[in-house]
Design an enzyme around this catalytic site. Structure first.
Site, mmCIF file in Angstrom:
data_model
loop_
_atom_site.group_PDB
_atom_site.id
_atom_site.type_symbol
_atom_site.label_atom_id
_atom_site.label_comp_id
_atom_site.label_asym_id
_atom_site.label_seq_id
_atom_site.Cartn_x
_atom_site.Cartn_y
_atom_site.Cartn_z
ATOM 1 N N CYS A 255 0.829 -1.206 0.000
ATOM 2 C CA CYS A 255 0.000 0.000 0.000
ATOM 3 C C CYS A 255 0.863 1.255 0.000
ATOM 4 O O CYS A 255 0.478 2.290 -0.565
ATOM 5 C CB CYS A 255 -0.948 -0.009 1.196
ATOM 6 S SG CYS A 255 -0.126 -0.209 2.784
ATOM 7 N N HIS B 171 -1.675 1.052 7.510
ATOM 8 C CA HIS B 171 -2.077 1.069 6.104
ATOM 9 C C HIS B 171 -1.900 2.483 5.562
ATOM 10 O O HIS B 171 -2.129 3.471 6.275
ATOM 11 C CB HIS B 171 -3.532 0.626 5.974
ATOM 12 C CG HIS B 171 -4.059 0.658 4.574
ATOM 13 N ND1 HIS B 171 -3.536 -0.142 3.577
ATOM 14 C CD2 HIS B 171 -5.020 1.412 3.998
ATOM 15 C CE1 HIS B 171 -4.174 0.124 2.437
ATOM 16 N NE2 HIS B 171 -5.074 1.048 2.676
#
Length: 1259
Positions: A49, A314
C-alpha cells in the site's frame, strides 16, 4: 530505515491482492471496469500500500509523468560494447507502462507485479510493509541510476532537487561558517509543534544560541566559543543562518510522526494535532529575496496518509486532480447539504461572534483593543463579556486551559511584554493591521473586510473552492471523491497525514490537457493499451457467457417413489441426468429441451425445483411462467429439477412448498419383550420423516395408539453408560403445535411411552419428567486379563463381567476383577492397571483409578484389560517412547512421569528406560498423523508447558540439536541413470512423470533413498553443502569428480519444489531453514545453474499422433527475457526451428490439461518492444524448475492439440469422481477424498531485510 517498524498490526495491510495471482476455478474472472470516479486504483500485493500511494502521487504529478513519457524506447536500451544483447532500463520502462495503464486501461485496479519484479523484489518484499518516506528516496535514486545517459538523466534533479544553507556566526570574531546541503524532501518535526508553518519557523527563522555546555568550536579562534544561529525577522537585520537557497518546483515534506520513548524504551506514533495549509508562502524561509512573490507560493496537491500505529498500519493518499482526469461527484453525506453564503460584515464591530469557535472569539477580543494586545490576566474576563460565558465553562473541557490553547496556536498568537500580554502573530496578520473605530467609519464600505479575513483565516482556507480541480482518495484499488474540507480530518489521530507534496503556483497546466488522459502518451503505449482493452473486452464477453452457463440435475418422476414423507429413488444405481444451459434463457426453452430428451414422455411436463434433505428429495417452487428467465425463476448452478406431471408420483399425492418440508425424526419406543437389546438402553429406534406443518397430534396418530405419551429428550442429558436419560412429556398445548413451531430439527428424538410402561424398572415417571434407566442386566464391564509371560497365558482366556454403574470407581472395578479372575495371590504386590484397546488392537494409556466410570469416559458393556504396571496419578503423564534407530518391530516403551518434569529430565528418563548411554540424544514428538515432528528445544521447560499430553508418543532421536546458527538437513540421494532424469521418493514423484507415455521412454529410474543428516552452518555455501554430503557414510563408495556433478533439490511435503542454484551463495541467502529436506542428484555431466536459470523438461510432439518423443532437460536463461518471446527464442535455438513455426504449452498435472503459451509477437509488427511483456514466471504460467513443456513443430505437425489419450482418460476419472461426490449429497465429503486436510508445516518467518531496489549499471 526503520527495520521492522512496520510489521503488520491489527489494521492489516489493506487488500490482500489475492486476485492478482489467483488460479483455479473454471475460468478466471476478468478485471472489473473503472468505477464512477473514472480513475484506476492499484492492487495491493499483500503489503505494497505504501508503494501504491507514492505511485499515484507521481502519476498525478503531470510534469513528472510527461517527462517520463518523453523518453523514447531507443533511449531505454543500452547496446553492449561486446556486441551482446542490449541491456534494458527496465524500471523506467515498467513505470511508463504502469502509468499508461493507470491513465487509459479500462480496469478498476492495475497491477504492479511487473514493476516490483523490475525492482528485484520477491514475495518477501511484496508482503512486508515499509516506510513510504524511505521508498521515496530509494525510488528516486533508482530512477536516477536507470536514466544515466538519457535525456531524462536530470529528471529528478530538475523537479525535486533543492538546496539549503546553514550559517553559524562566532560572537567573538564574527567569523561565519557556511555549509550547503542538497535535499529531495524536507523532514520536519511533529513533536511539540502545532503545524507545518511553526515547524518551518523553528527550522529557518528562530534564533539558536550555542552556549553553556553546547559551545561551538570556531575555526578562526581555534577554541570553543559562544555562537549564534540567527535569522532575520521582520525588518530587523541580524546574521543569517539556515535558509532555503534553492526551491525546487515540487516540495516534498516528510512529517516525523514516529518517535522513540527512551524512558519506556518503546516506539510510539505522534497523533497530536498538526495542521498544514493548502497554500504556503516560503519567502520568510528563503535566502533569495529578489525573486517575485509568485516564485515562493506553493500549493498542496497530494497528502499521503498513514493509518495505524508504529508497528503496522495502512497507507492511502489524497490527491488533487489537476488535469481533471476523473469524474468528481459530491460524497453521499454532502448531497443533501447546501452551502450557505453569509454576507461579510462592513465594520469590525459588526463581526458576528462565533460562540462555538474559540479561535474566532479570542481573535475578535484582541482586535478590538487599539493597542492590538490584551493583558493575559484580563483575557478571560474580556472573553466572558463578549460571549456571555467563561472559558472554563465553555471551552476548557475540549480545548484545555486558555494558556495551553494560546501555546498550541503559536501560528496565530504570540506573547509580548515579557509574556504579560497576548497579541496576534505578525505572520498571521501580514499587512492587515487593526484600525480604530474612527478609521473604519471613514474607510468606505470595504473596511473591516481584511479583519474578517483574519478572524476566519483558518475556516476560509478550507472552504471548498469553486474550481474544476477536485480531490480524490486513492486507497489501493478503491477510488472515492472527497472534499477539500476532508483533508482537515488528517491533522491528528491514528489516521493522519504522513507526507505532503506541494507544487509551485507558477506551474499552470494548459487548457487543452484538461480531461485528456492520453496527452503526451507515446504512440507505442497507446497501441499497447488499445490491444489490452480489446483483450479485456473479449475476456469479459467470454466470462459473461461462461458465468451464465449452469449445470442442472434432472430427476425423473418414473425413477422415484414417495416414502417416509419424501421422494426416494427406487434404485440407487440410477443417477440424475446432467444438463448444461444458459440461465438467461426462458423457462420454455428448458421445458422444450427436456421434452426433446425424453421422447417417451406422455402428458404435460412440470418442472419443480427440488432439494436433497436428510429425509429425501423435497419439492419447492414450480416453474410456471415459460417467458421468465431461469435466473429470475431462481435456477442456479447445480440446481435440482424434478420432472413430473405436477400432481402425483406413483399414484401418491406430493405436497410442494417450504411449509411441507420434511424433518427426519428419531422415534424411540420401549424394547419389545423377547428382543435382545441393541445398545443396552432398553429402547428401540427408527427414523421417520414428517412435514414440518404437521402437529405432534398428527405425528402421534401416524405412529401409534392415541394413549401413548410423546416425550422430547432433555437437552444436555444423554446416555452415559451407567446413568439415566431424561425426557420431558409434551403438554396438551405442545401437542397442538407444528413441528416448525417446536423448532424440531433433523435427528431430534421423540419417545413414545405406552401407559403400560410407566411403572417398571426401566421407565420412571415423575410429573412431566420421564427417566429411562439402563436395564440392570446391562450394567457391567467386561474385564480380560492381558498376559505378559508364558505362565500368565493360562489366564488369558478368562473374561469376567464385572457389575458397574456410571458412578463406580475404577479402583473398585479393578479389585472386583482381581477377585473374579482369582489373581490376588498371583499378582500380590505387583502393580496392575486397567486399560482400553483401540480398533487396531493397541493398548491405550492406563485409566486413572481415582475416577468414576463416567468421568473416565468409559461406556458400560465395553471391555477393559487388566495389565501389569502402575496407573498414573492426577499429576502424572503416561507416555509412549520410541527410539528412532530401533527397528519398527521393537515395541514401544511405556513411561509414567510427573507433568512438572523438565524436557531435559524427561530425556534422561527415556534414555535410562531404553538402556542407552551418552548425551547425544534429543526428543521429538510424533504428531497425530504418525509423523515425527519438531524437536523439543526448550530443555528447562516442563512437559506441561511445552504441551505434552497424556498418551503422547515421544521419539528418542540420535544426535544433539544443532547449535544456534547451524542447520540440520535431511539428505536423500538419487542417481541419474541416463536418458531422462527422474527423481522419485518413497511416497510420490518429486519430479512427476505425468503420463505413462513419458514413463515408457524412461531409460532407468530408481527410488530416492535417505542417506542421513548433515549439520552445517547457515553461512556455508552451496558448494560446501555438496562436499559435506559426499562425506556421509552411505556415500563413501560414490565417485563424484567435482561438486558440479551434483544437483540439489529442496523438498517440501516430500515433493521437489526448486533447485538450489549458485554454488557460492550461502544457505541463508538460498532460504534454507533448519529441518529442511534436500535431495542430491548425481548427474552425468557438470552443471552450474545461475540464479535466474530455470530447468525445464521439454518434449517434442510426434507428428500426426497424439504422442510425444522422450523428454529432455533444458536450461532456460530467464534472466535475459522472461517473456514468452524469450522462451520461444531459446527453444528455437535448441531445435533449429524458427519461433513462428513453434507452439508451446505447459502441462498441468493436477488437472491433466495443457496451458498454451502464446507468442503474441508473431501477430504484431516488428515494433515488438512496444508490446506488453508478461513474465512466464508470474501468473498464470508460473514456470518453475521441473515443469513439463510440450513443443509442436508446425512445419510437419498440423495438430495444435497438446492433450494425449492418457490425459483424456485421467480427465474422465476426475469427472467421475466429481459426479460421485455430488451424488453422495451436498456438503458431505469423505476424509479419503480430502488429502489436503493434512496439516502443513509452519511457514518459517523470513528475516527482516532493508528495503532496496536493484538497478543495473548503465554508465
Amino acid at each position: 530505515m526503520f527495520g521492522d517498524l512496520f510489521e503488520q498490526e491489527e489494521e492489516g495491510v489493506g487488500d490482500s491482492g489475492a486476485g492478482e495471482r489467483a488460479g483455479g476455478g473454471k475460468e478466471q474472472e476478468p478485471p472489473a471496469p473503472r468505477g464512477p470516479a473514472r480513475l484506476s486504483g492499484i492492487r495491493n500485493q499483500g503489503g505494497t500500500c505504501y508503494l501504491n500511494a507514492l505511485l499515484q502521487t507521481l502519476l498525478f504529478t503531470p510534469e513528472f509523468r510527461e517527462q517520463l513519457f518523453s523518453l523514447e524506447p531507443a533511449e531505454l536500451r543500452v547496446v553492449r560494447e561486446d556486441g551482446g544483447d542490449a541491456k534494458v532500463r527496465v524500471i523506467p520502462l515498467e513505470l511508463q507502462k504502469l502509468f499508461a495503464r493507470l491513465l487509459l486501461l479500462d480496469e478498476q485496479a492495475a497491477s504492479t507485479t511487473a514493476l516490483t519484479d523490475s525492482f528485484g523484489w520477491t514475495n518477501h518484499e511484496e508482503m512486508s510493509q515499509q516506510d513510504v518516506q524511505e521508498l521515496n528516496r530509494i525510488l528516486f535514486s533508482a530512477l536516477e541510476s536507470s536514466l544515466i545517459g538519457t535525456s531524462g538523466s536530470s529528471l529528478i534533479q530538475q523537479l525535486y532537487h533543492g538546496t539549503l544553507v546553514n550559517q553559524i556566526t562566532c560572537k567573538e570574531c564574527s567569523n561565519v561558517s557556511e555549509r550547503q546541503e542538497d535535499f529531495l524532501d524536507l523532514t520536519v518535526c511533529v513533536r511539540g509543534m502545532s503545524g507545518l508553518e511553526e515547524a518551518l519557523w523553528s527550522m529557518f527563522v528562530e534564533e539558536e544560541v550555542f552556549e553553556g555546555n553546547n559551545l561551538y568550536r570556531c575555526s578562526c579562534c581555534e577554541r570553543l566559543v559562544c555562537a549564534t544561529k540567527v535569522k532575520e525577522f521582520g525588518y530587523i537585520q541580524t546574521q543569517r543562518a539556515a535558509k532555503l537557497r534553492k526551491l525546487p518546483p515540487f516540495l516534498t515534506v516528510s512529517l516525523l510522526r514516529f518517535s522513540f520513548d527512551f524512558e519506556k524504551c518503546e516506539r510510539y506514533k505522534e497523533t497530536s494535532r498538526y495542521s498544514f495549509p493548502l497554500s504556503i508562502n516560503l519567502q520568510p524561509y528563503s535566502e533569495q529575496s529578489d525573486l517575485p512573490d509568485s516564485e515562493f507560493h506553493y500549493e498542496l496537491f497530494s497528502v499521503i496518509i498513514h493509518k495505524g500505529g508504529c508497528y503496522g498500519g495502512h497507507y492511502h493518499v489524497y490527491i488533487k486532480d489537476l488535469d481533471q482526469l476523473g469524474h468528481w461527484e459530491a460524497p453521499e453525506e454532502d448531497v443533501k447539504e447546501k452551502l450557505k453564503v453569509q454576507k461579510k460584515p462592513q465594520s469590525l464591530f459588526d463581526l458576528p461572534m462565533e460562540t462555538e469557535d474559540p479561535l474566532a472569539a479570542v481573535i475578535a477580543v484582541i482586535t478590538q483593543e487599539p493597542s492590538g494586545s490584551v493583558l493575559l490576566d484580563q483575557l478571560g474576563q474580556r472573553l466572558m463579556g463578549r460571549i456571555g460565558s467563561s472559558w472554563n465553562k465553555k471551552f476548557k473541557k475540549q480545548f484545555g486551559p486558555i494558556s495551553k490553547f494560546l501555546q498550541s496556536r503559536s501560528d496565530v498568537f504570540m506573547l509580548v511584554s515579557n509574556g504579560s500580554r497576548v497579541a496576534l502573530n505578525p505572520k498571521y496578520t501580514h499587512t492587515n493591521r487593526p484600525k480604530t473605530a474612527e478609521q473604519q467609519q471613514g474607510a468606505g464600505p470595504d473596511v473591516g473586510l481584511g479583519m474578517d479575513l483574519r478572524v476566519e483565516r483558518e475556516s476560509e482556507l478550507w472552504v471548498e473552492p469553486e474550481t474544476d480541480c477536485h480531490w480524490f482518495d486513492l486507497n489501493d484499488s478503491a477510488v472515492t471523491a472527497i472534499r477539500e474540507q476532508d483533508i482537515k480530518k488528517q491533522f491528528e489521530g491514528k489516521e493522519s497525514a504522513y507526507m505532503l507534496f506541494y507544487r509551485k503556483h507558477t506551474l499552470q497546466r494548459p487548457p487543452h490537457v484538461k480531461g485528456n488522459p492520453a496527452y503526451n502518451v507515446p504512440p507505442h503505449l497507446l497501441e499497447m493499451i488499445q490491444e489490452e482493452n480489446n483483450r479485456i473486452l473479449q475476456k469479459r464477453a467470454e466470462f459473461d457467457a461462461s458465468s451464465n452457463s449452469v449445470e442442472l440435475w434432472l430427476h425423473l418422476a418414473s425413477l422415484y417413489q414417495v416414502q417416509n414423507g419424501a421422494l426416494q429413488p427406487i434404485s440407487t444405481n440410477t443417477p440424475p441426468t446432467s444438463m448444461m444451459i444458459d440461465r438467461r434463457r426462458p423457462v420454455g426453452d428448458l421445458r422444450l429441451a427436456i421434452c426433446q430428451m425424453q421422447d417417451q414422455w406422455e402428458g404435460d411436463v412440470t418442472l419443480t425445483i427440488a432439494k436433497h434433505l436428510p429425509a429425501g428429495l423435497h419439492l419447492y417452487n414450480t416453474l410456471t411462467d415459460d417467458q421468465q428467465s431461469l435466473y429470475s425463476a431462481g435456477v442456479a448452478n447445480d440446481s435440482h429439477l424434478f420432472v413430473w406431471n405436477g400432481s402425483e408420483v406413483k399414484g401418491v399425492q406430493v405436497q410442494v412448498g417450504a411449509e411441507w418440508e420434511p424433518v427426519l425424526l428419531t422415534v424411540m419406543r420401549p424394547q419389545d419383550p423377547g428382543c435382545q437389546p441393541a445398545d443396552g438402553s432398553g429402547l428401540q429406534c427408527s427414523s421417520h420423516g414428517f412435514p414440518r406443518a404437521l402437529t405432534l397430534d398428527h405425528v402421534r396418530e401416524a405412529l401409534g395408539p392415541q394413549e401413548v405419551l410423546v416425550c422430547q429428550e432433555e437437552k444436555g442429558v444423554g446416555l452415559d453408560g451407567g446413568g439415566a436419560s431424561e425426557w420431558r412429556v409434551c403438554s396438551t398445548e405442545a401437542m397442538r403445535k407444528t413441528l416448525r413451531e417446536l423448532t424440531l430439527r433433523d435427528g431430534d428424538a421423540l419417545l413414545l411411552l405406552p401407559a403400560t410402561h410407566t411403572c417398571d424398572s426401566v421407565f420412571s415417571v415423575n410429573g412431566d419428567l420421564v427417566t429411562v434407566m439402563t436395564p440392570s442386566d446391562c450394567r457391567w464391564l467386561k474385564v480380560k486379563f492381558w498376559p505378559q509371560t508364558a505362565v500368565e497365558e493360562e489366564k488369558e482366556g478368562q473374561i469376567r463381567k464385572i457389575p458397574a454403574s456410571g458412578d463406580s470407581l475404577l479402583e473398585e472395578v479393578k479389585q472386583r476383577a482381581l477377585d473374579e479372575l482369582q489373581l490376588q495371590e498371583q499378582l500380590a504386590g505387583v502393580p496392575c492397571c486397567l486399560r482400553q484397546v483401540d480398533r487396531s488392537g493397541k493398548l491405550l494409556p492406563p485409566v486413572r483409578e481415582d475416577l468414576s466410570v463416567r468421568d473416565a469416559g468409559i461406556r458400560l458393556m465395553t471391555s477393559l484389560y487388566l495389565c501389569l504396571g502402575p496407573s498414573p496419578k492426577s499429576s502424572q503423564l503416561f507416555l509412549y517412547c520410541r527410539v528412532s534407530t530401533a527397528p519398527s518391530s521393537v515395541p514401544e516403551l511405556e513411561l509414567i512421569v510427573e507433568e512438572t518434569l523438565s524436557v531435559k529430565e524427561c530425556l534422561m528418563e527415556v534414555v535410562r528406560a531404553a538402556g542407552l548411554e551418552g548425551t547425544c540424544w534429543h526428543l521429538r514428538r510424533m504428531d497425530w498423523c504418525e509423523e515425527v515432528g519438531e524437536p523439543l528445544r526448550d530443555e528447562y521447560v516442563s512437559l506441561l508447558e511445552v504441551g505434552v499430553a497424556n498418551g503422547d508418543i515421544l521419539v528418542l532421536t540420535e544426535g544433539q540439536l544443532p547449535p544456534k546458527g547451524f542447520l540440520k538437513l535431511a539428505v536423500r540421494w538419487c542417481e541419474d541413470l541416463g536418458g531422462e532424469s527422474v527423481l522419485l521418493d518413497s511416497v510420490s514423484a518429486a519430479l512427476e512423470l505425468n503420463d505413462t507415455a513419458d514413463r515408457s521412454h524412461t531409460a532407468g529410474w530408481v527410488e530416492v533413498k535417505c542417506v542421513g543428516f548433515v549439520e552445517i552452518s547457515e553461512e556455508a555455501s552451496l558448494q560446501d553443502l555438496k562436499c559435506q554430503v559426499l562425506t556421509l557414510p552411505a556415500l563413501v563408495d560414490v565417485c563424484v569428480p567435482t561438486p558440479e556433478f551434483l544437483r540439489v533439490w529442496l523438498l517440501e511435503d516430500q515433493r521437489a519444489t526448486r533447485i538450489l542454484k549458485g554454488n557460492t551463495h550461502t544457505l541463508r541467502k538460498l532460504k534454507i531453514v533448519c529441518g529442511s529436506e534436500v535431495c542430491v542428484q548425481k548427474l552425468q555431466c557438470e552443471e552450474n545453474l545461475g540464479l535466474k536459470d530455470v530447468l525445464l523438461r521439454v518434449r517434442m510432439g510426434v507428428p500426426g499422433e497424439r504422442e510425444y518423443y522422450p523428454s529432455q532437460e533444458f536450461v532456460w536463461d530467464a534472466g535475459r527475457d522472461t517473456s514468452a518471446k524469450g522462451l520461444y527464442s531459446s527453444l528455437s535455438s535448441l531445435y533449429g526451428i524458427s519461433p513462428e513455426n513453434l507452439l508451446l504449452a505447459k502441462h498441468l498435472p493436477e488437472k491433466h490439461t495443457w496451458m498454451p503459451i502464446h507468442n503474441w509477437t508473431q501477430q504484431v509488427s516488428k515494433r515488438r518492444k512496444k508490446k506488453k511483456v508478461d513474465s512466464l514466471q508470474g501468473a498464470p504460467y508460473c514456470l518453475r524448475d521441473g515443469d513439463l513443456i510440450g513443443v509442436k513443430n508446425l512445419l510437419v505437425d498440423s495438430n495444435r492439440e497438446f492433450s494425449t489419450l492418457q490425459d483424456e482418460q485421467a480427465q474422465q476419472r476426475l469427472r467421475e469422481q466429481n459426479k460421485s461426490h455430488k451424488k453422495e449429497g451436498c456438503g458431505e465429503v469423505s476424509q479419503e477424498a480430502c488429502p489436503e486436510g493434512k496439516t502443513r508445516a509452519a511457514k518459517h518467518r523470513k528475516p527482516e531485510v532493508a528495503l532496496s531496489i536493484n538497478v543495473g549499471v548503465f554508465r
